[in-house]
Design a protein around this motif. Structure first.
Motif, PDB file in Angstrom:
ATOM      1  N   GLY A  65       9.676 -17.653   6.398  1.00 32.58           N
ATOM      2  CA  GLY A  65       8.461 -17.921   7.138  1.00 32.58           C
ATOM      3  C   GLY A  65       8.327 -17.191   8.460  1.00 32.58           C
ATOM      4  O   GLY A  65       7.341 -17.373   9.169  1.00 32.58           O
ATOM      5  N   GLU A  66       9.312 -16.361   8.812  1.00 33.43           N
ATOM      6  CA  GLU A  66       9.236 -15.600  10.059  1.00 33.43           C
ATOM      7  C   GLU A  66       8.037 -14.647  10.016  1.00 33.43           C
ATOM      8  O   GLU A  66       7.612 -14.201   8.956  1.00 33.43           O
ATOM      9  CB  GLU A  66      10.510 -14.770  10.278  1.00 33.43           C
ATOM     10  N   THR A  67       7.514 -14.325  11.195  1.00 33.86           N
ATOM     11  CA  THR A  67       6.448 -13.341  11.308  1.00 33.86           C
ATOM     12  C   THR A  67       7.079 -11.991  11.640  1.00 33.86           C
ATOM     13  O   THR A  67       7.621 -11.810  12.722  1.00 33.86           O
ATOM     14  CB  THR A  67       5.449 -13.739  12.420  1.00 33.86           C
ATOM     15  N   PRO A  68       7.034 -11.050  10.697  1.00 38.71           N
ATOM     16  CA  PRO A  68       7.684  -9.755  10.944  1.00 38.71           C
ATOM     17  C   PRO A  68       6.842  -8.835  11.818  1.00 38.71           C
ATOM     18  O   PRO A  68       5.612  -8.878  11.794  1.00 38.71           O
ATOM     19  CB  PRO A  68       7.837  -9.175   9.538  1.00 38.71           C
ATOM     20  N   ASP A  69       7.536  -7.994  12.570  1.00 43.79           N
ATOM     21  CA  ASP A  69       6.892  -6.903  13.293  1.00 43.79           C
ATOM     22  C   ASP A  69       6.620  -5.737  12.339  1.00 43.79           C
ATOM     23  O   ASP A  69       5.682  -4.976  12.518  1.00 43.79           O
ATOM     24  CB  ASP A  69       7.781  -6.417  14.447  1.00 43.79           C
ATOM     25  N   TRP A  70       7.513  -5.607  11.369  1.00 47.26           N
ATOM     26  CA  TRP A  70       7.421  -4.576  10.337  1.00 47.26           C
ATOM     27  C   TRP A  70       7.613  -5.265   8.994  1.00 47.26           C
ATOM     28  O   TRP A  70       8.564  -6.029   8.825  1.00 47.26           O
ATOM     29  CB  TRP A  70       8.511  -3.516  10.520  1.00 47.26           C
ATOM     30  N   ASP A  71       6.723  -5.009   8.046  1.00 46.80           N
ATOM     31  CA  ASP A  71       6.817  -5.601   6.709  1.00 46.80           C
ATOM     32  C   ASP A  71       6.596  -4.485   5.707  1.00 46.80           C
ATOM     33  O   ASP A  71       5.474  -4.017   5.522  1.00 46.80           O
ATOM     34  CB  ASP A  71       5.776  -6.714   6.558  1.00 46.80           C
ATOM     35  N   LEU A  72       7.686  -4.024   5.105  1.00 42.89           N
ATOM     36  CA  LEU A  72       7.649  -2.892   4.185  1.00 42.89           C
ATOM     37  C   LEU A  72       7.568  -3.386   2.750  1.00 42.89           C
ATOM     38  O   LEU A  72       8.354  -4.259   2.351  1.00 42.89           O
ATOM     39  CB  LEU A  72       8.905  -2.036   4.343  1.00 42.89           C
ATOM     40  N   ARG A  73       6.632  -2.810   1.992  1.00 45.46           N
ATOM     41  CA  ARG A  73       6.420  -3.235   0.608  1.00 45.46           C
ATOM     42  C   ARG A  73       6.347  -2.036  -0.323  1.00 45.46           C
ATOM     43  O   ARG A  73       5.818  -0.981   0.039  1.00 45.46           O
ATOM     44  CB  ARG A  73       5.112  -4.012   0.480  1.00 45.46           C
ATOM     45  N   ALA A  74       6.873  -2.228  -1.511  1.00 46.67           N
ATOM     46  CA  ALA A  74       6.782  -1.241  -2.588  1.00 46.67           C
ATOM     47  C   ALA A  74       6.964  -1.990  -3.897  1.00 46.67           C
ATOM     48  O   ALA A  74       7.358  -3.165  -3.907  1.00 46.67           O
ATOM     49  CB  ALA A  74       7.847  -0.154  -2.439  1.00 46.67           C
ATOM     50  N   ASP A  75       6.675  -1.328  -4.998  1.00 49.74           N
ATOM     51  CA  ASP A  75       6.947  -1.913  -6.308  1.00 49.74           C
ATOM     52  C   ASP A  75       8.451  -1.912  -6.554  1.00 49.74           C
ATOM     53  O   ASP A  75       9.171  -1.037  -6.044  1.00 49.74           O
ATOM     54  CB  ASP A  75       6.256  -1.100  -7.407  1.00 49.74           C
ATOM     55  N   LEU A  76       8.917  -2.851  -7.370  1.00 48.45           N
ATOM     56  CA  LEU A  76      10.336  -2.921  -7.705  1.00 48.45           C
ATOM     57  C   LEU A  76      10.830  -1.581  -8.237  1.00 48.45           C
ATOM     58  O   LEU A  76      11.894  -1.110  -7.836  1.00 48.45           O
ATOM     59  CB  LEU A  76      10.588  -4.031  -8.729  1.00 48.45           C
ATOM     60  N   SER A  77      10.059  -0.939  -9.101  1.00 51.80           N
ATOM     61  CA  SER A  77      10.508   0.336  -9.685  1.00 51.80           C
ATOM     62  C   SER A  77      10.734   1.400  -8.613  1.00 51.80           C
ATOM     63  O   SER A  77      11.687   2.183  -8.707  1.00 51.80           O
ATOM     64  CB  SER A  77       9.498   0.828 -10.724  1.00 51.80           C
ATOM     65  N   ASP A  78       9.887   1.412  -7.582  1.00 50.09           N
ATOM     66  CA  ASP A  78      10.077   2.389  -6.505  1.00 50.09           C
ATOM     67  C   ASP A  78      11.295   2.045  -5.656  1.00 50.09           C
ATOM     68  O   ASP A  78      12.091   2.921  -5.312  1.00 50.09           O
ATOM     69  CB  ASP A  78       8.820   2.497  -5.637  1.00 50.09           C
ATOM     70  N   TRP A  79      11.443   0.771  -5.307  1.00 44.37           N
ATOM     71  CA  TRP A  79      12.637   0.380  -4.542  1.00 44.37           C
ATOM     72  C   TRP A  79      13.903   0.781  -5.294  1.00 44.37           C
ATOM     73  O   TRP A  79      14.839   1.339  -4.708  1.00 44.37           O
ATOM     74  CB  TRP A  79      12.659  -1.123  -4.281  1.00 44.37           C
TER      75      TRP A  79
END
Length: 137
Positions: A65-79
């Motif tokens: 529940g923390e509020t991030p300063d940076w939130d990086l997202r990608a699809d599982l296949s890319d990660w």
């Protein structure tokens, strides 16, 4: 190997971050403090989080529940591709430009233009390949 973005995986990421002077020490030089989360584009909330104080990763865990300063997202296949093959500055730029890497929070463009942050940022992606990961269950 730990499951990608699990608490165990995030702890391994924290340890690798803190043992790399090109990340920890370079970010300490600019008094970098941040809460950074990682997750998947198709999910509302991130999976894992780290807290960085003066360049040092002081906490790594499941997102709670923390509020991030940076939130990086990608699809599982890319990660998983980046875990297996790594990714450099050019690859990160292409991933961002094509939407494979999204910043739900944080300003990629201003960060990547600042060499004091860009170098350590790219190095953090090297950690993915260094520690590896299992697919999610």
């Amino acid at each position: 190997m730990a499951k990608l973005f699990s608490a165990e995986w995030m702890t391994q990421f924290k340890d690798a971050w803190n043992s790399d002077p090109e990340i920890k020490d370079k970010l300490a030089e600019i008094n970098f403090n941040s809460t950074i989360s990682w997750g998947f584009k198709d999910e509302e909330n991130p999976r894992g989080i780290i807290v960085v104080e003066n360049g040092e990763c002081v906490r790594a865990s499941d997102w709670a529940g923390e509020t991030p300063d940076w939130d990086l997202r990608a699809d599982l296949s890319d990660w998983l591709k980046w875990v297996q093959k790594g990714i450099g500055m050019m690859g990160l730029g292409a991933a961002y430009a094509t939407g494979k890497l999204k910043f739900k929070t944080g300003d990629y463009k201003s960060m990547i233009k600042d060499p004091r942050m860009a170098g350590p940022f790219v190095k953090t992606f090297g950690i993915l390949q260094q520690i590896g990961a299992d697919e999610l269950g």
